[in-house]
Design a protein around this motif. Structure first.
Motif, mmCIF file in Angstrom:
data_model
loop_
_atom_site.group_PDB
_atom_site.id
_atom_site.type_symbol
_atom_site.label_atom_id
_atom_site.label_comp_id
_atom_site.label_asym_id
_atom_site.label_seq_id
_atom_site.Cartn_x
_atom_site.Cartn_y
_atom_site.Cartn_z
ATOM 1 N N ILE A 250 0.779 -1.034 0.054
ATOM 2 C CA ILE A 250 -0.027 0.220 -0.020
ATOM 3 C C ILE A 250 0.902 1.102 -0.119
ATOM 4 O O ILE A 250 0.659 2.298 -0.629
ATOM 5 N N LEU A 251 2.018 1.290 0.959
ATOM 6 C CA LEU A 251 2.783 2.290 0.985
ATOM 7 C C LEU A 251 3.391 2.429 -0.361
ATOM 8 O O LEU A 251 3.660 3.867 -0.861
ATOM 9 N N GLY A 252 3.914 1.619 -1.046
ATOM 10 C CA GLY A 252 4.665 1.599 -2.382
ATOM 11 C C GLY A 252 3.767 2.460 -3.320
ATOM 12 O O GLY A 252 4.083 3.053 -4.255
ATOM 13 N N THR A 253 2.479 1.900 -3.430
ATOM 14 C CA THR A 253 1.573 2.432 -4.516
ATOM 15 C C THR A 253 1.319 3.935 -4.132
ATOM 16 O O THR A 253 1.154 4.499 -4.952
ATOM 17 N N LEU A 254 0.916 4.190 -2.864
ATOM 18 C CA LEU A 254 0.746 5.633 -2.716
ATOM 19 C C LEU A 254 1.880 6.576 -2.761
ATOM 20 O O LEU A 254 1.562 7.496 -3.476
ATOM 21 N N LEU A 255 2.903 6.279 -2.640
ATOM 22 C CA LEU A 255 4.225 6.970 -2.947
ATOM 23 C C LEU A 255 4.484 7.045 -4.284
ATOM 24 O O LEU A 255 4.639 8.306 -4.882
ATOM 25 N N GLY A 256 4.101 6.031 -5.195
ATOM 26 C CA GLY A 256 4.072 6.152 -6.562
ATOM 27 C C GLY A 256 3.014 7.221 -7.114
ATOM 28 O O GLY A 256 3.256 8.096 -8.145
ATOM 29 N N ILE A 257 1.935 7.350 -6.503
ATOM 30 C CA ILE A 257 0.822 8.053 -6.835
ATOM 31 C C ILE A 257 1.084 9.708 -6.457
ATOM 32 O O ILE A 257 1.130 10.392 -7.435
ATOM 33 N N PHE A 258 1.551 9.897 -5.262
ATOM 34 C CA PHE A 258 1.720 11.474 -4.832
ATOM 35 C C PHE A 258 3.107 11.911 -5.085
ATOM 36 O O PHE A 258 3.325 13.095 -5.082
ATOM 37 N N ILE A 259 4.135 11.046 -5.397
ATOM 38 C CA ILE A 259 5.325 11.559 -5.731
ATOM 39 C C ILE A 259 5.610 11.580 -7.082
ATOM 40 O O ILE A 259 6.406 12.570 -7.631
ATOM 41 N N LEU A 260 5.614 10.527 -7.795
ATOM 42 C CA LEU A 260 5.784 10.202 -9.382
ATOM 43 C C LEU A 260 4.627 10.659 -10.216
ATOM 44 O O LEU A 260 4.997 10.627 -11.287
ATOM 45 N N GLY A 261 3.347 10.746 -9.349
ATOM 46 C CA GLY A 261 2.392 10.956 -10.293
ATOM 47 C C GLY A 261 1.710 9.946 -11.087
ATOM 48 O O GLY A 261 0.913 9.973 -12.237
ATOM 49 N N GLU A 262 1.810 8.611 -10.656
ATOM 50 C CA GLU A 262 1.594 7.414 -11.384
ATOM 51 C C GLU A 262 0.020 7.400 -11.129
ATOM 52 O O GLU A 262 -0.488 7.942 -10.196
ATOM 53 N N GLN A 263 -0.779 6.698 -11.993
ATOM 54 C CA GLN A 263 -2.186 6.734 -12.224
ATOM 55 C C GLN A 263 -2.460 5.242 -12.100
ATOM 56 O O GLN A 263 -2.554 4.454 -13.432
ATOM 57 N N PRO A 264 -2.655 4.433 -11.075
ATOM 58 C CA PRO A 264 -3.035 3.073 -11.056
ATOM 59 C C PRO A 264 -4.445 2.700 -11.879
ATOM 60 O O PRO A 264 -5.268 3.399 -11.873
ATOM 61 N N SER A 265 -4.457 1.449 -12.423
ATOM 62 C CA SER A 265 -5.496 1.316 -13.167
ATOM 63 C C SER A 265 -6.565 0.941 -12.299
ATOM 64 O O SER A 265 -6.271 0.392 -11.095
ATOM 65 N N LEU A 266 -7.789 0.520 -12.815
ATOM 66 C CA LEU A 266 -8.778 -0.085 -12.074
ATOM 67 C C LEU A 266 -8.556 -1.479 -11.701
ATOM 68 O O LEU A 266 -8.599 -1.675 -10.559
ATOM 69 N N ASN A 267 -7.818 -2.180 -12.422
ATOM 70 C CA ASN A 267 -7.419 -3.497 -12.099
ATOM 71 C C ASN A 267 -6.477 -3.520 -10.786
ATOM 72 O O ASN A 267 -6.400 -4.393 -9.878
ATOM 73 N N THR A 268 -5.778 -2.588 -10.775
ATOM 74 C CA THR A 268 -4.801 -2.346 -9.521
ATOM 75 C C THR A 268 -5.572 -2.089 -8.400
ATOM 76 O O THR A 268 -5.206 -2.742 -7.402
ATOM 77 N N TRP A 269 -6.502 -1.269 -8.534
ATOM 78 C CA TRP A 269 -7.205 -0.965 -7.235
ATOM 79 C C TRP A 269 -8.049 -2.117 -6.655
ATOM 80 O O TRP A 269 -8.276 -2.610 -5.636
ATOM 81 N N ILE A 270 -8.507 -2.980 -7.755
ATOM 82 C CA ILE A 270 -9.299 -4.230 -7.441
ATOM 83 C C ILE A 270 -8.388 -5.177 -6.806
ATOM 84 O O ILE A 270 -8.697 -6.241 -5.837
ATOM 85 N N ALA A 271 -7.051 -5.295 -7.363
ATOM 86 C CA ALA A 271 -6.062 -6.360 -6.977
ATOM 87 C C ALA A 271 -5.590 -6.318 -5.413
ATOM 88 O O ALA A 271 -5.078 -7.086 -4.901
ATOM 89 N N ILE A 272 -5.623 -4.922 -5.308
ATOM 90 C CA ILE A 272 -5.088 -4.590 -3.677
ATOM 91 C C ILE A 272 -5.572 -5.510 -2.668
ATOM 92 O O ILE A 272 -4.888 -6.145 -1.760
ATOM 93 N N PRO A 273 -6.993 -5.476 -2.366
ATOM 94 C CA PRO A 273 -7.624 -6.305 -1.333
ATOM 95 C C PRO A 273 -7.361 -7.772 -1.623
ATOM 96 O O PRO A 273 -7.129 -8.681 -0.689
#
Length: 286
Positions: A250-273
């Motif tokens: 979760i931390l790795g995903t959030l840092l990618g979003i807020f610092i690198l501006g990454e935009q995870p796909s819908l599949n990514t959000w579904i895969a997390i849980p």
């Protein structure tokens, strides 16, 4: 856990979770081989310093050095290379999520290395849930076009298997001084990848950001994280320490979003849980 151990545990989660962000920055202008050589050289120097400050030594005998060599290659050099290669082509958040499957792989493969372990229904369910989550990340059409992105995702799975092998190997062939093994293994790995780096070195213009990321990787996720890991094991136990695997993806995903501006796909959000549920299923007490 008392407040001190909780703070140190959170520090470990940060170091491991932020490593994917740092790798993503480092490989922007530095080759994966040189990134790994840099981080391991710095990490080895700091771990040896920590060992010596604790009045330890690198006198381990031939068996100790054989163990350190195996751990250095399979638990450091190879997975670091695979992750660095992968992050040239996929987001750091995606890399963190796929690597979250490592504890699932470890416990599923445990019966192959330790006869007292069994592959019960709980582990089978956990494995199916976990690899189902990875399947969502990779996508059903991944193998229709075996491009660089698919190869990068396979490299991340390979890194997860490397970590699983190292965990099982270390349990099978333990050393009486784990911190000594950690320093020696990183030193062996640094020498090995350093030779490869020098043999294949080509002029490259590294950005300041990449150089700082390599410095951080060496001091933080490589050296300091190892020292924290072996400090916490006897204090809070392996089971509670494994709970860090819930935080890292979760931390790795959030840092990618807020610092690198990454935009995870819908599949990514579904895969997390799915991945977090798999880690919970296989690591909780039966």
């Amino acid at each position: 856990m008392n407040p001190k151990d909780t703070a140190i545990w959170l520090c470990l989660a940060w170091l491991w979770g932020s490593s994917f962000l740092a790798i993503g920055i480092a490989v922007e202008t530095v080759s994966p081989v040189d990134v790994v050589a840099g981080r391991m050289g710095i990490g080895a120097a700091f771990l040896i310093l920590i060992l010596l400050l604790g009045k330890g030594s690198l006198k381990m005998g031939w068996r100790g050095w054989l163990i350190a060599t195996a751990v250095g290659l399979t638990g450091n050099v190879l997975p670091f290379l695979l992750i660095s290669f992968a992050e040239q082509r996929v987001d750091s958040g995606l890399a963190a999520l796929i690597m979250g499957i490592a504890p699932v792989v470890t416990l599923v493969l445990a019966p192959l290395a330790h006869h007292e372990e069994t592959l019960g229904r709980r582990k089978i369910v956990g494995a199916l849930v976990g690899f189902g989550g990875v399947g969502l990340l990779v996508g059903p059409s991944a193998f229709d076009d075996m491009g660089y992105e698919t190869l990068a995702q396979l490299a991340l799975l390979g890194a997860a298997f490397c970590y699983a092998f190292t965990a099982l190997f270390s349990r099978r062939f333990p050393h009486e001084k784990p911190m000594q093994t950690a320093a020696a293994s990183v030193l062996v790995g640094a020498l090995f990848i350093g030779i490869i780096s020098m043999a294949n070195w080509q002029p490259q213009t590294a950005s300041l950001g990449s150089l700082l990321a390599i410095l951080y990787l060496g001091i933080g996720p490589t050296a300091l994280a190892a020292a924290i890991y072996f400090y916490l094991i006897p204090r809070i136990g392996a089971g509670r320490l494994q709970q860090v695997n819930y935080v890292v993806p979760i931390l790795g995903t959030l840092l990618g979003i807020f610092i690198l501006g990454e935009q995870p796909s819908l599949n990514t959000w579904i895969a997390i849980p799915f991945i977090l549920a798999a880690v919970y299923i296989v690591t909780r007490k039966a």
